[in-house]
Scaffold this motif. Structure first.
Motif, PDB file in Angstrom:
ATOM      1  N   TYR A 123      43.210  42.350  52.893  1.00 15.26           N
ATOM      2  CA  TYR A 123      42.446  43.547  53.284  1.00 15.26           C
ATOM      3  C   TYR A 123      41.296  43.787  52.307  1.00 15.26           C
ATOM      4  O   TYR A 123      40.168  44.067  52.709  1.00 15.26           O
ATOM      5  N   ILE A 124      41.571  43.684  51.016  1.00 17.11           N
ATOM      6  CA  ILE A 124      40.533  43.913  50.000  1.00 17.11           C
ATOM      7  C   ILE A 124      39.436  42.861  50.126  1.00 17.11           C
ATOM      8  O   ILE A 124      38.245  43.181  50.063  1.00 17.11           O
ATOM      9  N   LYS A 125      39.806  41.597  50.313  1.00 15.72           N
ATOM     10  CA  LYS A 125      38.808  40.533  50.451  1.00 15.72           C
ATOM     11  C   LYS A 125      37.939  40.764  51.689  1.00 15.72           C
ATOM     12  O   LYS A 125      36.737  40.512  51.679  1.00 15.72           O
ATOM     13  N   ALA A 126      38.539  41.232  52.782  1.00 14.92           N
ATOM     14  CA  ALA A 126      37.787  41.495  54.001  1.00 14.92           C
ATOM     15  C   ALA A 126      36.863  42.702  53.838  1.00 14.92           C
ATOM     16  O   ALA A 126      35.768  42.733  54.381  1.00 14.92           O
ATOM     17  N   ALA A 127      37.290  43.677  53.053  1.00 18.28           N
ATOM     18  CA  ALA A 127      36.486  44.879  52.843  1.00 18.28           C
ATOM     19  C   ALA A 127      35.260  44.591  51.986  1.00 18.28           C
ATOM     20  O   ALA A 127      34.245  45.255  52.110  1.00 18.28           O
ATOM     21  N   MET A 128      35.336  43.595  51.127  1.00 17.89           N
ATOM     22  CA  MET A 128      34.203  43.257  50.266  1.00 17.89           C
ATOM     23  C   MET A 128      33.321  42.336  51.019  1.00 17.89           C
ATOM     24  O   MET A 128      32.267  42.074  50.950  1.00 17.89           O
TER      25      MET A 128
ATOM     26  N   GLN B 261      42.486  34.015  34.132  1.00 14.24           N
ATOM     27  CA  GLN B 261      42.642  33.702  35.551  1.00 14.24           C
ATOM     28  C   GLN B 261      41.290  33.527  36.224  1.00 14.24           C
ATOM     29  O   GLN B 261      41.121  32.620  37.048  1.00 14.24           O
ATOM     30  N   LEU B 262      40.329  34.366  35.893  1.00 14.34           N
ATOM     31  CA  LEU B 262      38.996  34.255  36.474  1.00 14.34           C
ATOM     32  C   LEU B 262      38.335  32.941  36.052  1.00 14.34           C
ATOM     33  O   LEU B 262      37.733  32.254  36.867  1.00 14.34           O
ATOM     34  N   ARG B 263      38.486  32.568  34.795  1.00 13.81           N
ATOM     35  CA  ARG B 263      37.957  31.295  34.310  1.00 13.81           C
ATOM     36  C   ARG B 263      38.575  30.123  35.073  1.00 13.81           C
ATOM     37  O   ARG B 263      37.884  29.187  35.469  1.00 13.81           O
ATOM     38  N   ASP B 264      39.878  30.193  35.312  1.00 16.04           N
ATOM     39  CA  ASP B 264      40.562  29.125  36.041  1.00 16.04           C
ATOM     40  C   ASP B 264      40.084  29.024  37.482  1.00 16.04           C
ATOM     41  O   ASP B 264      39.947  27.928  38.024  1.00 16.04           O
ATOM     42  N   VAL B 265      39.823  30.168  38.115  1.00 17.30           N
ATOM     43  CA  VAL B 265      39.301  30.169  39.490  1.00 17.30           C
ATOM     44  C   VAL B 265      37.948  29.477  39.531  1.00 17.30           C
ATOM     45  O   VAL B 265      37.693  28.613  40.376  1.00 17.30           O
ATOM     46  N   PHE B 266      37.067  29.835  38.598  1.00 14.87           N
ATOM     47  CA  PHE B 266      35.736  29.206  38.548  1.00 14.87           C
ATOM     48  C   PHE B 266      35.854  27.709  38.290  1.00 14.87           C
ATOM     49  O   PHE B 266      35.159  26.900  38.912  1.00 14.87           O
ATOM     50  N   ALA B 267      36.740  27.327  37.382  1.00 16.86           N
ATOM     51  CA  ALA B 267      36.912  25.903  37.063  1.00 16.86           C
ATOM     52  C   ALA B 267      37.416  25.124  38.279  1.00 16.86           C
ATOM     53  O   ALA B 267      36.939  24.015  38.549  1.00 16.86           O
TER      54      ALA B 267
ATOM     55  N   GLY C 229      46.268  47.191  34.138  1.00 19.16           N
ATOM     56  CA  GLY C 229      46.064  48.075  32.992  1.00 19.16           C
ATOM     57  C   GLY C 229      46.310  49.536  33.298  1.00 19.16           C
ATOM     58  O   GLY C 229      46.882  50.258  32.487  1.00 19.16           O
ATOM     59  N   GLY C 230      45.881  49.987  34.461  1.00 14.75           N
ATOM     60  CA  GLY C 230      45.978  51.403  34.782  1.00 14.75           C
ATOM     61  C   GLY C 230      47.179  51.787  35.615  1.00 14.75           C
ATOM     62  O   GLY C 230      47.764  52.843  35.434  1.00 14.75           O
ATOM     63  N   LEU C 231      47.555  50.914  36.552  1.00 18.94           N
ATOM     64  CA  LEU C 231      48.635  51.242  37.479  1.00 18.94           C
ATOM     65  C   LEU C 231      49.952  50.554  37.162  1.00 18.94           C
ATOM     66  O   LEU C 231      50.986  50.914  37.705  1.00 18.94           O
ATOM     67  N   GLY C 232      49.899  49.514  36.329  1.00 13.13           N
ATOM     68  CA  GLY C 232      51.115  48.779  36.000  1.00 13.13           C
ATOM     69  C   GLY C 232      51.589  47.888  37.139  1.00 13.13           C
ATOM     70  O   GLY C 232      52.775  47.591  37.251  1.00 13.13           O
ATOM     71  N   HIS C 233      50.667  47.464  37.990  1.00  9.70           N
ATOM     72  CA  HIS C 233      51.021  46.617  39.131  1.00  9.70           C
ATOM     73  C   HIS C 233      50.053  45.448  39.224  1.00  9.70           C
ATOM     74  O   HIS C 233      48.845  45.631  39.139  1.00  9.70           O
ATOM     75  N   ALA C 234      50.584  44.251  39.387  1.00 10.07           N
ATOM     76  CA  ALA C 234      49.741  43.067  39.545  1.00 10.07           C
ATOM     77  C   ALA C 234      49.525  42.809  41.034  1.00 10.07           C
ATOM     78  O   ALA C 234      50.482  42.628  41.786  1.00 10.07           O
ATOM     79  N   PHE C 235      48.267  42.814  41.457  1.00 10.30           N
ATOM     80  CA  PHE C 235      47.942  42.561  42.855  1.00 10.30           C
ATOM     81  C   PHE C 235      47.803  41.073  43.148  1.00 10.30           C
ATOM     82  O   PHE C 235      47.728  40.686  44.297  1.00 10.30           O
ATOM     83  N   ASP C 236      47.745  40.237  42.129  1.00  8.50           N
ATOM     84  CA  ASP C 236      47.513  38.796  42.267  1.00  8.50           C
ATOM     85  C   ASP C 236      46.245  38.521  43.053  1.00  8.50           C
ATOM     86  O   ASP C 236      46.188  37.623  43.887  1.00  8.50           O
ATOM     87  N   ALA C 237      45.221  39.290  42.793  1.00 13.56           N
ATOM     88  CA  ALA C 237      43.960  39.147  43.506  1.00 13.56           C
ATOM     89  C   ALA C 237      43.249  37.841  43.163  1.00 13.56           C
ATOM     90  O   ALA C 237      42.473  37.331  43.956  1.00 13.56           O
ATOM     91  N   LEU C 238      43.523  37.278  41.990  1.00 19.34           N
ATOM     92  CA  LEU C 238      42.863  36.045  41.567  1.00 19.34           C
ATOM     93  C   LEU C 238      43.699  34.798  41.838  1.00 19.34           C
ATOM     94  O   LEU C 238      43.303  33.703  41.476  1.00 19.34           O
ATOM     95  N   ASN C 239      44.823  34.961  42.476  1.00 17.43           N
ATOM     96  CA  ASN C 239      45.682  33.826  42.794  1.00 17.43           C
ATOM     97  C   ASN C 239      45.167  33.162  44.067  1.00 17.43           C
ATOM     98  O   ASN C 239      45.179  33.763  45.140  1.00 17.43           O
ATOM     99  N   LEU C 240      44.709  31.920  43.953  1.00 16.84           N
ATOM    100  CA  LEU C 240      44.134  31.220  45.107  1.00 16.84           C
ATOM    101  C   LEU C 240      45.183  30.791  46.125  1.00 16.84           C
ATOM    102  O   LEU C 240      44.870  30.562  47.282  1.00 16.84           O
ATOM    103  N   TYR C 241      46.427  30.675  45.706  1.00 12.37           N
ATOM    104  CA  TYR C 241      47.464  30.116  46.575  1.00 12.37           C
ATOM    105  C   TYR C 241      48.375  31.161  47.191  1.00 12.37           C
ATOM    106  O   TYR C 241      48.996  30.911  48.202  1.00 12.37           O
ATOM    107  N   LYS C 242      48.465  32.323  46.574  1.00 15.90           N
ATOM    108  CA  LYS C 242      49.353  33.356  47.086  1.00 15.90           C
ATOM    109  C   LYS C 242      48.573  34.276  48.020  1.00 15.90           C
ATOM    110  O   LYS C 242      47.565  34.841  47.653  1.00 15.90           O
TER     111      LYS C 242
END
Length: 83
Positions: A78-83, A25-31, A58-71
């Motif tokens: 909130y996470i993007k604003a905090a960074m 997913q990260l590779r696709d975002v960069f591409a 891996g640790g929590l068993g939940h997908a945040f879809d943080a790398l999804n550009l469209y969702k």
């Protein structure tokens, strides 16, 4: 204790699949950003979101879809604003 945790963590096939999916997913975002003509890519921002996604899957068993550009969802914004 550290060795035991590390050995279990690295040897788990499900963790490896999770890492490979996040890496792809990260590779696709960069591409996509390169194809769109961006000259500068904020690698720190995107690798931080990849780490969030990897820890979530891996640790929590939940997908945040943080790398999804469209969702868009509230937690990701909130996470993007905090960074």
């Amino acid at each position: 204790m550290r060795y035991v945790y590390s050995a279990r963590f690295v040897s788990s096939p499900s963790i490896l699949r999770t890492f490979l999916k996040s890496r792809t997913q990260l590779r696709d975002v960069f591409a996509k950003q390169i194809r769109s003509g961006q000259n500068v890519i904020d690698v720190f921002h995107w690798t931080s979101l990849a780490a969030l996604e990897f820890i979530g899957r891996g640790g929590l068993g939940h997908a945040f879809d943080a790398l999804n550009l469209y969702k868009k969802n509230e937690y990701n914004e909130y996470i993007k604003a905090a960074m």
